[in-house]
Design an enzyme around this catalytic site. Structure first.
Site, mmCIF file in Angstrom:
data_model
loop_
_atom_site.group_PDB
_atom_site.id
_atom_site.type_symbol
_atom_site.label_atom_id
_atom_site.label_comp_id
_atom_site.label_asym_id
_atom_site.label_seq_id
_atom_site.Cartn_x
_atom_site.Cartn_y
_atom_site.Cartn_z
ATOM 1 N N GLY A 94 0.834 -1.201 0.000
ATOM 2 C CA GLY A 94 0.000 0.000 0.000
ATOM 3 C C GLY A 94 0.863 1.243 0.000
ATOM 4 C CE LYS B 95 7.200 3.324 5.170
ATOM 5 N NZ LYS B 95 7.268 3.362 3.737
ATOM 6 C CB THR C 37 -3.519 -2.019 6.842
ATOM 7 O OG1 THR C 37 -2.893 -1.111 5.936
ATOM 8 C CG2 THR C 37 -4.137 -1.251 7.995
ATOM 9 C CG ASN D 12 -2.941 -1.965 1.781
ATOM 10 O OD1 ASN D 12 -3.769 -1.132 2.047
ATOM 11 N ND2 ASN D 12 -1.739 -2.005 2.356
ATOM 12 C CD GLU E 219 -5.890 0.572 3.729
ATOM 13 O OE1 GLU E 219 -4.996 0.626 4.592
ATOM 14 O OE2 GLU E 219 -6.401 1.555 3.198
ATOM 15 C CB ILE F 151 -3.572 -9.306 11.479
ATOM 16 C CG1 ILE F 151 -4.044 -9.694 10.065
ATOM 17 C CG2 ILE F 151 -3.529 -10.508 12.407
ATOM 18 C CD1 ILE F 151 -3.176 -10.683 9.357
ATOM 19 C CE1 TYR G 215 3.038 -5.974 2.779
ATOM 20 C CE2 TYR G 215 3.327 -4.244 4.390
ATOM 21 C CZ TYR G 215 2.647 -4.775 3.312
ATOM 22 O OH TYR G 215 1.579 -4.113 2.772
#
Length: 141
Positions: free
Chosen positions: A23, A29, A35, A37, A87, A90, A99
């Site tokens: 995203g 940030k 999130t 995306n 979006e 979790i 990531y």
């Protein structure tokens, strides 16, 4: 509730899965809330009568544990988005960021694929004619 909201509620729970794309980085940030995306293809698969808003439910990364989540469907007017987005945040404390957890899940999937592809029933597919190009005849100019 209005009629359209009631109609959309009959679609719930709604299950989806798909590619997570990078995203704008604003969630983690700017807001400190990472999130995941979904790709445009996944977003377009959502029923059109599901209203924009915030929903809650369950999510997992790959074959990992299932966690609580919140999901936002909308255009996010604060950021002047022009396409509908979905979006998911979790609700869990990942080691590192989302990531890194996703990369870890992908690596596990790769290792499982390697194990599976070494099994005789899958290994024989390597020799399928699909992977052989037809013989080319020389062309005389």
């Amino acid at each position: 509730m209005q009629g359209t909201e009631l109609a959309a509620m009959t679609r719930l729970p709604f299950f989806c899965r798909g590619e997570v794309v990078k995203g704008f980085g604003r969630g983690s940030k700017e807001l400190g809330i990472p999130t995941a995306n979904f790709s445009e293809q996944v977003v377009e698969s959502f029923p059109s009568d599901i209203s924009t808003g915030v929903y809650y439910g369950w999510a997992c990364v790959g074959n990992g544990d299932v966690h609580k989540m919140v999901l936002s469907i909308g255009w996010n007017p604060f950021y002047k988005n022009i396409k509908r987005s979905v979006e998911t945040h979790i609700i869990d404390t990942f080691k590192g960021d989302f990531y890194e957890a996703l990369i870890s899940a992908i690596k596990e999937d790769i290792e499982e694929a390697k194990r599976q592809l070494d099994l005789p029933e899958h290994l024989k597919l390597k020799e399928d004619n699909f992977f052989r190009l037809p013989e080319c005849k020389p062309v005389n100019h």
